[in-house]
Design a protein around this motif. Structure first.
Motif, mmCIF file in Angstrom:
data_model
loop_
_atom_site.group_PDB
_atom_site.id
_atom_site.type_symbol
_atom_site.label_atom_id
_atom_site.label_comp_id
_atom_site.label_asym_id
_atom_site.label_seq_id
_atom_site.Cartn_x
_atom_site.Cartn_y
_atom_site.Cartn_z
ATOM 1 N N UNK A 514 38.752 17.293 -11.888
ATOM 2 C CA UNK A 514 37.106 17.365 -11.599
ATOM 3 C C UNK A 514 36.445 18.470 -11.716
ATOM 4 N N UNK A 515 35.192 18.342 -12.164
ATOM 5 C CA UNK A 515 34.599 19.495 -12.153
ATOM 6 C C UNK A 515 34.186 20.302 -10.683
ATOM 7 N N UNK A 516 33.892 21.331 -10.554
ATOM 8 C CA UNK A 516 33.408 22.162 -9.530
ATOM 9 C C UNK A 516 32.425 21.472 -8.929
ATOM 10 N N UNK A 518 29.149 21.889 -5.983
ATOM 11 C CA UNK A 518 28.230 23.126 -5.241
ATOM 12 C C UNK A 518 28.527 22.936 -3.836
ATOM 13 N N UNK A 519 28.680 24.118 -3.048
ATOM 14 C CA UNK A 519 28.863 24.072 -1.524
ATOM 15 C C UNK A 519 28.004 23.338 -0.886
ATOM 16 N N UNK A 520 26.710 23.360 -1.255
ATOM 17 C CA UNK A 520 25.489 22.796 -0.660
ATOM 18 C C UNK A 520 25.430 21.139 -0.764
ATOM 19 N N UNK A 521 26.178 20.667 -1.711
ATOM 20 C CA UNK A 521 26.038 19.358 -2.332
ATOM 21 C C UNK A 521 26.363 18.412 -1.152
ATOM 22 N N UNK A 522 25.203 17.441 -1.049
ATOM 23 C CA UNK A 522 25.386 16.320 0.130
ATOM 24 C C UNK A 522 26.888 15.511 -0.118
ATOM 25 N N UNK A 523 27.301 14.916 0.795
ATOM 26 C CA UNK A 523 28.317 14.290 0.946
ATOM 27 C C UNK A 523 28.311 12.878 -0.074
ATOM 28 N N UNK A 524 29.381 12.714 -0.966
ATOM 29 C CA UNK A 524 29.095 11.827 -2.090
ATOM 30 C C UNK A 524 28.815 10.582 -1.700
ATOM 31 N N UNK A 543 31.574 -0.705 -12.430
ATOM 32 C CA UNK A 543 30.769 0.198 -12.461
ATOM 33 C C UNK A 543 30.784 1.370 -13.567
ATOM 34 N N UNK A 544 29.616 2.081 -14.036
ATOM 35 C CA UNK A 544 29.645 3.079 -14.884
ATOM 36 C C UNK A 544 29.590 4.349 -14.065
ATOM 37 N N UNK A 545 30.555 4.851 -13.773
ATOM 38 C CA UNK A 545 30.378 6.143 -12.935
ATOM 39 C C UNK A 545 30.271 7.394 -13.749
ATOM 40 N N UNK A 546 29.210 8.279 -13.272
ATOM 41 C CA UNK A 546 29.172 9.603 -14.008
ATOM 42 C C UNK A 546 30.192 10.477 -13.638
ATOM 43 N N UNK A 547 30.690 11.461 -14.601
ATOM 44 C CA UNK A 547 31.973 12.010 -14.437
ATOM 45 C C UNK A 547 31.531 13.371 -13.757
ATOM 46 N N UNK A 548 31.192 13.489 -12.346
ATOM 47 C CA UNK A 548 30.728 14.558 -11.549
ATOM 48 C C UNK A 548 31.629 14.177 -10.481
ATOM 49 N N UNK A 549 31.965 15.132 -9.578
ATOM 50 C CA UNK A 549 32.849 15.053 -8.290
ATOM 51 C C UNK A 549 31.993 14.260 -7.323
ATOM 52 N N UNK A 550 30.610 14.216 -7.284
ATOM 53 C CA UNK A 550 30.034 13.597 -6.356
ATOM 54 C C UNK A 550 30.048 12.004 -6.709
ATOM 55 N N UNK A 551 30.203 11.613 -7.901
ATOM 56 C CA UNK A 551 30.451 10.351 -8.013
ATOM 57 C C UNK A 551 31.905 9.609 -7.996
ATOM 58 N N UNK A 553 34.515 11.211 -6.509
ATOM 59 C CA UNK A 553 35.436 11.145 -5.467
ATOM 60 C C UNK A 553 35.623 9.998 -4.645
ATOM 61 N N UNK A 554 34.282 9.263 -4.293
ATOM 62 C CA UNK A 554 34.310 7.926 -3.428
ATOM 63 C C UNK A 554 35.229 6.941 -4.112
ATOM 64 N N UNK A 555 35.323 6.883 -5.663
ATOM 65 C CA UNK A 555 36.192 5.905 -6.271
ATOM 66 C C UNK A 555 37.577 6.294 -6.111
ATOM 67 N N UNK A 556 38.080 7.652 -6.139
ATOM 68 C CA UNK A 556 39.401 8.038 -5.819
ATOM 69 C C UNK A 556 39.988 7.690 -4.549
ATOM 70 N N UNK A 557 38.987 7.983 -3.630
ATOM 71 C CA UNK A 557 39.534 7.637 -2.165
ATOM 72 C C UNK A 557 39.523 6.121 -2.136
ATOM 73 N N UNK A 558 38.632 5.265 -2.563
ATOM 74 C CA UNK A 558 38.645 3.847 -2.409
ATOM 75 C C UNK A 558 40.008 3.295 -3.297
ATOM 76 N N UNK A 559 40.261 3.797 -4.239
ATOM 77 C CA UNK A 559 41.356 3.313 -4.767
ATOM 78 C C UNK A 559 42.720 3.538 -4.223
#
Length: 703
Positions: A514-516, A518-524, A543-551, A553-559
């Protein structure tokens, strides 16, 4: 002074000296010299040069013609003719070039024809010769019957003899972009249909590879160019003596135009040919509708136009879709003002398998009717259950527009048609093999997406595993976005096949790539919630999910959470650690998981106790903290909770007292109060830490 002193050489030198101060005397001297020595090339050539310098096009033309008729063996003459024909090839506004064009135009047609033809034969460079032949054909259209088809063969032979491995080479470009449009537009050329088919295949390959070639980076940080800086330049390009290859714009439209011309030559019905002005879905429906009407006819004039029109539409649709999914991969991405992250097609985790209407096993049907949750059985090999039809989920925020969905659906439909009968499938596979389509990364990526879309998970896994092996052998795979995509899609396939342990392993491997963030990024979960609500549950909406941590992480957790729910939650004896891990994961999309949380609490109450020593490391949800604080009380059921991490010094202190549990309640209360302060922590950072640190435990519990 002897007569030898007044020979041709002396006359030429004398004329050259007079030219600077007395041009008329110089011309008179050369007229005399030409009369005395009509067979001397030097005198004739000098006279031509004087007229050329004086910009006298007509006299220069006459002299040039005389030299061409009398001195064809002279090297200097051919060098001059090369300069003249070079001026014809270049669309320059240069004064000298325009003058030379005027000189050539003053020649008789027969002389123009012969000069172009013989000049071509004198060229050692294939592309130079080709360009002169094209000039000949353009000026004398009747010449196309003799020189048109051999010109194509010459370029194909040159491509083969030069050992060109790639379809995008200078010989193929000239053939496809310059020669074929001229030949196919001419009514004087009538080749066998097989010849046109061969040319069209070469053109389709060229335009496809050109449109999808990787974006060349101008230089790396050290200043070293990456990739071919000018993959189509001929040796003389830029010198006004050959094809100067710039950017080829609108390749798909040019291919369509060529397809129309070849269709006309072969007597095909052009209504099958895709129209650039129509949407992809309309073009597809147009082809399919006309083909359905004529399906009973197996004549070549139906099969061939359908096959090639579908093939062109298919490749263009795949390119359009993959350009939207991975814009950085293609050459035209450098001109795009937006920098959208690449997208990855994943499985719809919330879609449940449905029971077929005509159920053979009545008792199972009754069971479902009496309240059993439909789709909880995730057995992939059970024929009773099947996945509903699929579509791609729209998400304009991430660039997944209706047009992107239509391009993908069109590509899938075209593939289906190209595989619909033995003839089509054989020709299609033969072309893909000949073109080495398995070496096109974008094509492999589409095939994987298509297998996922069609729920053909075994085939998708085979391709993904092969791809991962290739990527693993490459250097610097850490942080490689392609590795991340491969792992994610592999996890999605394993999940749908109920191989939850393998799905968990691939997901946790993907976390490392996963890309790093930013600390101030809102909760995904909060960010994506506004863009992915309300969709039809009667469909598999991938879903076509962007390859960003923001997008992602929710998929990881749900799976992972769904895997735990399916594999361990409903077991009679569930390890407390597994339930604890589920608690941590539930926090991420709170309060969506509140119903599952209440089910878990009921399970704990039935157990009467719960041990999870890392509880205070990862549980920061205020609702969960309040619930567990209540469970500890008399009113809440006085549940035996072991949530504090082991502390040897405290344990030794307690053993010397009569009451071994003295201080336990107080420690729990203090820990809860401290934990409440953490409720505002960044859940994304917490979740990444959890998935990294507890990786082995998460995977072991699903085995």
């Amino acid at each position: 002074m002897t007569s030898q002193n007044y020979g041709p050489k002396w006359l030429v030198e004398r004329a050259q000296k007079c030219l600077k101060c007395d041009p008329h005397s110089a011309k008179a001297l050369l007229i005399t010299a030409r009369t005395l020595h009509p067979q001397d090339f030097g005198i004739q050539f000098e006279a031509y040069c004087i007229e050329k310098s004086a910009r006298n096009s007509r006299p220069a033309s006459v002299l040039l013609l005389e030299m061409f008729e009398q001195f064809k063996q002279e090297t200097a003459l051919w060098k001059e003719l090369q300069i003249v024909t070079g001026a014809l090839k270049s669309n320059t506004d240069d004064e000298n070039g325009l003058f030379l064009q005027e000189v050539f135009s003053s020649l008789p047609d027969k002389a123009q024809f012969d000069i172009l033809l013989l000049s071509a034969d004198h060229c050692s460079d294939i592309l130079e010769r080709c360009q002169l032949k094209l000039l000949l054909i353009n000026r004398f259209p009747d010449a196309i019957t003799e020189h048109g088809e051999p010109l194509v063969d010459m370029l194909l032979d040159a491509e083969k003899n030069e050992g060109e491995k790639l379809a995008v080479n200078r010989f193929r470009r000239v053939m496809v972009c310059e020669v074929l449009p001229v030949i196919c537009a001419s009514k004087k050329v009538n080749c066998q249909p097989k010849q046109y088919h061969k040319w069209l295949q070469k053109a389709v390959e060229f335009y496809t590879v050109y449109a999808t070639q990787p974006a060349w980076k101008t230089a790396d940080p050290n200043g070293t160019p990456k990739g071919p800086t000018a993959p189509l330049l001929s040796p003389q390009a830029g010198k006004g003596q050959s094809f100067g290859f710039g950017e080829l714009t609108h390749p798909w439209e040019k291919l369509r135009q060529l397809l129309v011309m070849i269709a006309d030559k072969c007597g095909w019905d052009t209504k099958f040919v895709p129209d650039e002005g129509r949407p992809f879905t309309v073009n597809w429906l147009h082809i399919n509708e006309h083909y359905s009407r004529a399906k009973s006819s197996e004549a070549a004039n139906v099969r061939k136009p359908v096959f090639y029109s579908t093939l062109v539409l298919f490749l263009q649709a795949v390119h359009g879709f993959m350009s939207a999914v991975d814009p950085e991969q293609f050459a035209n991405s450098s001109t795009s003002p937006s920098h959208q992250p690449s997208l990855v097609l994943l499985e719809d985790l919330e879609c449940k398998r449905r029971v077929k209407k005509h159920h053979k096993h009545a008792h199972k049907r009754r069971k479902l009717d009496t309240g059993e949750k439909e789709g909880d059985s995730d057995s992939s090999d059970d024929p009773v259950f099947h996945l509903p039809p699929a579509t791609l989920r729209l998400n304009k925020v991430t660039g997944v527009t209706q047009e992107v969905v239509d391009m993908f659906q069109t590509a899938v439909d075209c593939w289906q048609l190209l595989s619909s009968n033995e003839t089509f499938e054989k020709d299609f596979n033969w072309l893909l093999h000949r073109w080495k389509a398995d070496t096109w990364p974008w094509f492999t990526a589409f095939q994987i997406d298509r297998f996922l879309f069609k729920a053909e998970f075994d085939q998708a896994l085979r391709m993904l595993q092969e791809q991962y092996k290739k990527l693993s052998t490459a250097q610097q795979t850490a942080g490689n976005q392609q590795v991340l995509k491969t792992l994610l899609q592999t996890a999605a396939c394993y999940f749908r096949q109920s191989q939850h342990s393998s799905a968990c392993e691939m997901t946790l491997n993907a976390v490392r790539h996963l890309p790093t963030m930013a600390k101030d990024t809102p909760h995904a979960a909060q960010s994506v919630a506004t863009t992915e609500k309300m969709y039809n549950k009667n469909l598999r909406q991938l879903p076509l999910v962007p390859c960003t941590s923001l997008a992602l992480l929710p998929y990881f957790v749900q799976l992972l959470l769904l895997s735990y729910k399916k594999k361990v939650f409903h077991l009679r004896d569930t390890e407390d650690t597994a339930l604890g891990h589920m608690l941590v994961l539930m926090q991420y999309d709170w309060p969506k998981e509140e119903v599952l949380f209440q089910e878990l609490i009921k399970k704990l109450k039935r157990q009467g106790s719960f041990s999870y020593p890392i509880f205070f490391q990862y549980i920061i949800n205020i609702d969960m903290l309040e619930e567990f604080a209540f469970l500890k009380t008399e009113t809440g059921g006085k549940l035996q909770l072991d949530l504090l991490p082991p502390n040897p010094s405290v344990m030794r202190q307690r053993t010397v007292t009569r009451n071994i549990t003295k201080g336990g309640k107080e420690d729990f209360r203090i820990a809860m109060e401290k934990q409440v302060v953490r409720c505002g922590e960044n859940l994304d950072a917490l979740m990444r830490t959890f998935l990294t640190n507890e990786r082995d435990s998460l995977q072991r519990l699903l085995m």
